[in-house]
Design an enzyme around this catalytic site. Structure first.
Site, PDB file in Angstrom:
ATOM      1  N   SER A 168       0.844  -1.204   0.000  1.00 58.98           N
ATOM      2  CA  SER A 168       0.000   0.000   0.000  1.00 58.98           C
ATOM      3  C   SER A 168       0.866   1.235   0.000  1.00 58.98           C
ATOM      4  CB  SER A 168      -0.907   0.023   1.235  1.00 58.98           C
ATOM      5  OG  SER A 168      -1.588   1.253   1.339  1.00 58.98           O
TER       6      SER A 168
ATOM      7  N   TYR B 235      -2.922  -0.246  10.653  1.00 58.58           N
ATOM      8  CA  TYR B 235      -2.876  -0.617   9.239  1.00 58.58           C
ATOM      9  C   TYR B 235      -1.589  -0.121   8.575  1.00 58.58           C
ATOM     10  CZ  TYR B 235      -4.220  -0.912   4.299  1.00 58.58           C
ATOM     11  OH  TYR B 235      -4.263  -1.194   2.961  1.00 58.58           O
TER      12      TYR B 235
END
Length: 707
Positions: free
Chosen positions: A584, A597
């Protein structure tokens, strides 16, 4: 036997539908296709891609306007079960038969194939096959040429000619083995001329010709002849009692067979892929087990097959492994060392076969590795350039087993002489057909496991890689979502493109099961894409230890465990491979409400670097794709995560796609397909010397630029 819809066939399937056939009345070509599809639907009648059918009709000659006889016959390639009008060749009958005027003899018969083009009636039809004259020189309106196991069992028996005459009272002719072609067509005509009134012809070691004046009469005649052959073989097998000399060893229980197959398949695949990546198929079909566990295995297996359709798919003979059924296969290096000698001997045998039989103009020797590998007590492996070819090779070898079983019960089995087999395998016309095959796709022969591939980014990656030629192991921890993906892939790509398994990446047991699925279904793995994920967006004060553990278990530990299992298989194959980690932009960019996260993504990114550094010696490449804000079809964006991100940026949930696009340099919405394309860029062949790299697919987020 009474013919009709009430006829009871025991060994073949009567599928004719009078009402459906009546709807085609007057269209003989439509009836030919209908009959062909029915015959191809029953593998007891013919093999996949094997056999051909024809009909002769009167058509209006587009040049003269006069009525002329035209033969419609299955063209080169294709399968009877799925045959359509576009798969037929249409030729002027009189022109085809007039080729006898220029025929120079069997030494020159290959030159006749080019002359078939001068006989074509329908210029849009399929190219004529080598079997065209076999149909053309016979006068019957409808003709079937099939390769039923029961008939070939008689045709390949030592005294097959005498058996055929006795069984059918002289109503089935016999033509000795001869390579298909123009001359064999003349031999069929000669047999008919010498035996007027016969209902068919048996081709020694090859197959069966039957016919009729209508599509239905040909269909019924074909079924009746094969039924009689099958019943005769069944009676002989029953009388003999012991099949293949009786059982020599016992098969392992089913679960143990699959476990052994899963452990051995990657090693075999690596050995078989010395020249190009091969895809595997495994079966422990009862017929296979009867053969490989028998006393006669060592005598019959080296003899090879009889029917040309069989050995073109399976090679001249199989490799029989000298491994105990319950051998310890955990030490793959030791197992491979043990098998190296067997493979070396097989390659030497194949090279000797080639060198002893080759002609001055023979094509170069092809891949000398085995196609069929028999593991007594366990099952049969087949390896080929793609899954369909490997699966079909297994089906053909089962056909060969059926033939050997029948021939041995009748009298004794005879295979084609090695020179005759070579003349088929390395036939210049066969080589020309191979050269006309489409160029393999970039990922042909490659096997992929994409975690979380039932939706969103994972499914898009799986779809893209299958479109580029790969086989994929679909998986997800959501069973209903997985079944939806399976249905989609089955409809779009067919059963040979995928396997499926439930997978929770936090479970080592489930991961092991997934890689076993890949090994049994396809022979191993080449590309692993760690894509499974979830997101939790909360301010630090609301973040719980449970949230933290879940994120790290799925994203970090899951990536670690899947990679660890992948490396074991990749090292067993020794073919290198690719591990792609879908990480990501958040691994590089700090943002609000994202402690768990974002830090887990950073851990994934650095783990990728560490793995790349460690696995380079094995030619295993590890690379990263960093998406951002891929909202379409993503479970991550359902519910709390989307709400959390919207809250963090002060926008509404429905405004998120536009918000994320606006903050990029390119002002683009990122789609799952964009991530799939990035993955293909890494594994498609152009970046084979790239590892440890990161590719951002985020529309351009300046804060994520690598420095």
């Amino acid at each position: 036997m009474t013919v009709g819809t009430t006829t009871q066939f025991k060994h073949v399937s009567y599928l004719w539908d009078d009402e459906k056939a009546a709807s085609m009345a007057g269209d003989e070509v439509a009836l030919l296709i209908y009959r062909s599809n029915l015959l191809g639907a029953d593998l007891r009648l013919t093999n996949y891609g094997g056999g051909n059918t024809s009909c002769k009709v009167t058509e209006k000659d587009p040049l003269t306007g006069e009525a002329t006889a035209v033969m419609w016959v299955k063209g080169s390639g294709g399968d009877l079960g799925t045959l359509k009008r576009s798969g037929l060749a249409a030729l002027y009958v009189n022109r085809l038969r007039s080729l006898t005027n220029v025929y120079r003899g069997i030494e020159h018969e290959d030159e006749m194939v080019q002359l078939f083009n001068h006989c074509i009636f329908d210029l849009a039809s399929q190219a004529p096959s080598i079997d065209t004259p076999l149909h053309g020189f016979l006068p019957f309106k409808h003709i079937d040429h099939l390769h039923p196991d029961a008939a070939i069992a008689i045709a390949a028996a030592k005294d097959g000619k005498a058996i055929t005459k006795e069984l059918f009272g002289g109503t089935i002719g016999w033509v000795e083995w001869q390579r298909p072609g123009f001359d064999l067509g003349l031999k069929l005509k000669q047999c008919l001329d010498e035996n007027p009134g016969i209902r068919g012809i048996m081709l020694g070691s090859h197959g069966l010709f039957t016919w009729g004046d209508t599509a239905y009469e040909s269909y019924i005649n074909t079924l009746e002849v094969i039924e009689r052959c099958a019943q005769y073989v069944a009676d002989k097998v029953q009388q003999k009692g012991k099949v293949f000399g009786g059982e020599k060893i016992q098969a392992l229980p089913p679960e143990q067979r699959l476990a052994q197959a899963a452990a051995l398949a990657p090693v075999l695949r690596g050995l078989c892929s010395a020249q190009q990546h091969m895809v595997g198929h495994f079966t422990d079909d009862a017929r296979v087990l009867t053969f490989i566990n028998s006393n006669d295995l060592d005598r019959l297996a080296p003899m090879g097959t009889s029917c040309p359709d069989h050995f073109l798919r399976t090679k001249i003979s199989p490799l029989v492994l000298q491994l105990a059924p319950g051998a310890d296969l955990t030490d793959t290096a030791a197992v491979k060392a043990q098998l190296n000698g067997a493979f070396s001997d097989y390659r030497d045998m194949y090279a000797a076969y080639y060198n002893n039989c080759k002609h001055a103009d023979s094509p170069a020797m092809r891949d000398p590795n085995p196609v069929v590998i028999l593991y007594p007590g366990v099952g049969m492996f087949t390896f080929a350039r793609n899954k369909q070819t490997a699966r079909v090779a297994a089906e053909f070898y089962i056909n060969a087993i059926n033939v050997m079983r029948g021939s041995e019960a009748i009298s004794s089995y005879t295979s084609l002489p090695r020179q005759e087999a070579f003349n088929i395998e390395y036939w210049l016309l066969e080589e020309a057909k191979l050269q006309r095959m489409p160029k393999p796709k970039a990922l042909s022969g490659k096997i992929v496991l994409v975690t979380g591939s039932a939706g969103g980014i994972g499914k898009a990656i799986a779809r893209k890689l299958v479109q580029e030629g790969a086989c994929v192991v679909l998986n997800d921890n959501d069973e209903s979502r997985l079944q939806g993906a399976v249905a989609e892939f089955d409809k779009q790509f067919g059963k040979d493109a995928y396997a499926s398994v439930a997978l929770d990446v936090t479970s080592a047991e489930a991961i092991t099961r997934a890689f076993k699925t890949a090994a049994v279904a396809f022979g191993g793995i080449d590309i692993v894409v760690n894509c499974a994920g979830l997101s939790i967006s909360k301010p630090i004060e609301e973040h719980t230890a449970k949230d933290w553990d879940l994120l790290y278990d799925v994203l970090v530990k899951g990536q670690f465990l899947v990679t660890q299992a992948a490396v074991e298989v990749l090292r067993a194959q020794q073919l290198g491979g690719d591990i792609l980690n879908i990480v990501s932009k958040n691994a590089l960019v700090s943002g609000p409400n994202n402690a768990g996260y974002g830090s887990a993504k950073a851990a994934q990114l650095h783990l990728s670097r560490l793995n790349a550094a460690e696995l380079g010696k094995d030619h295993i490449r590890v690379n990263v794709v960093n998406p951002d804000a891929v909202i379409a079809d993503s479970k991550i964006w359902e519910g709390a995560w989307a709400e959390g991100r919207a809250k963090a940026y002060g926008v509404k949930v429905e405004e998120l796609p536009a918000f994320y696009a606006r903050r990029t340099l390119l002002n683009e919405v990122i789609l799952p397909e964009d991530i799939a394309n990035a993955c293909f860029a890494f594994v498609g062949g152009l970046l084979d010397k790239s590892t440890g790299n990161i590719l951002n697919v985020d529309g351009g987020v300046a804060n994520a630029f690598l420095r």
